[in-house]
Design an enzyme around this catalytic site. Structure first.
Site, PDB file in Angstrom:
ATOM      1  N   SER A 122      -7.279  16.818   0.291  1.00 18.79           N
ATOM      2  CA  SER A 122      -6.504  17.806   1.044  1.00 18.79           C
ATOM      3  C   SER A 122      -7.155  17.984   2.401  1.00 18.79           C
ATOM      4  CB  SER A 122      -6.474  19.148   0.302  1.00 18.79           C
ATOM      5  OG  SER A 122      -5.971  20.191   1.129  1.00 18.79           O
ATOM      6  N   ASN A 127      -4.150  12.624  -9.304  1.00 24.44           N
ATOM      7  CA  ASN A 127      -3.357  13.648  -8.634  1.00 24.44           C
ATOM      8  C   ASN A 127      -3.446  15.018  -9.292  1.00 24.44           C
ATOM      9  OD1 ASN A 127      -0.944  14.612  -6.889  1.00 24.44           O
ATOM     10  ND2 ASN A 127      -0.203  14.897  -8.979  1.00 24.44           N
ATOM     11  N   TYR A 142     -11.463  25.302  -4.129  1.00 27.93           N
ATOM     12  CA  TYR A 142     -10.568  24.173  -3.862  1.00 27.93           C
ATOM     13  C   TYR A 142     -11.161  23.248  -2.801  1.00 27.93           C
ATOM     14  CZ  TYR A 142      -6.047  21.827  -3.133  1.00 27.93           C
ATOM     15  OH  TYR A 142      -5.042  20.907  -3.049  1.00 27.93           O
TER      16      TYR A 142
END
Length: 244
Positions: A137, A85, A150
């Site tokens: 994501s 995580n 990202y």
């Protein structure tokens, strides 16, 4: 759901990671190692839970990761659940993104996941079972302006996970690898966003709200538990319908 399981959660000090740690503890995991660089933010775990151990750990430090996993092996002989995580953002448009902002996001979000999984997966294969859950994501599946670094890492962990699902089970071990892809979630990462940005994202989400950390933790719990024993190589989107 997690009785007798030895669990490791990185990025366990705040936000989604903290919620996952607390959920695992409440679900009677035998031991939850909450790993984070911010050890001070995890001291309350010692008072609230008998089955949570805070650990100061930088997932980018390979030697530290190996030493930590060796200690867990010495104490328990196995790891049943790994939740990758830990993550960071350094957002900017492509023509403004610095090399250092690219490097730190890739190091933590991609190499950190590699380091942890490389150290722990062999233990799972030796014991014949385990679940690796990595936080991706919707940005990793569908992209987003200003998040080249990202998006690259979150797409990268999905690709690694698909490979791992095949690799870890190739000799018959019931070791599963899956991703969770959150949408727009209330966390310390989003609390300082302008209200107009929040309203815009809510308007794009069919369920009309931001997600809660608990929404993500429940999905992670399912993938960590034996209730998902025939699920591997998948990406579970928890986004209120943001990406359909």
């Amino acid at each position: 759901m997690l009785q007798d399981k030895i669990c490791i959660v990185t990025g366990g000090a705040q936000g989604i990671g903290r919620c996952i740690v607390e959920t695992f503890a409440d679900q009677h995991a035998a031991q939850v190692y909450a790993c984070d660089m911010n050890e001070d933010a995890m001291q309350d775990y010692r008072d609230r839970f008998q089955n949570v151990q805070p650990v100061a750990l930088n997932v980018c430090d390979r030697d530290a990761v190996v030493a930590f996993v060796e200690q867990v092996k010495a104490d328990h002989g196995r790891v049943d659940v790994l939740v990758n995580n830990a993550g960071v953002t350094r957002d900017n448009l492509l023509d403004r993104m610095s090399e250092s902002d690219w490097d730190i996001v890739v190091d933590v979000n991609l190499k950190g996941v590699f380091n942890m999984t490389q150290a722990i997966a062999p233990l799972m294969m030796e014991s014949g079972a385990g679940s690796v859950i990595t936080m991706s994501s919707v940005v990793g599946t569908d992209g987003n302006i200003g998040q080249s670094n990202y998006a690259a890492t979150k797409g990268g962990v999905i690709a690694m996970t698909k490979g791992w699902a095949k690799e870890f089970s190739r000799k018959g071990a019931q070791v599963r690898a899956n991703c969770v892809a959150p949408g727009f979630i209330k966390t310390p990462m989003t609390k300082d966003l302008p209200e107009k940005v929040i309203d815009h994202m809510k308007s794009k989400t069919p369920l009309g709200r931001m997600g809660e950390a608990e929404d993500i933790a429940e999905g992670v719990l399912f993938l960590a538990s034996d209730r998902s024993r025939f699920i591997t190589g998948q990406t579970l989107k928890i986004d209120g319908g943001l990406v359909i």
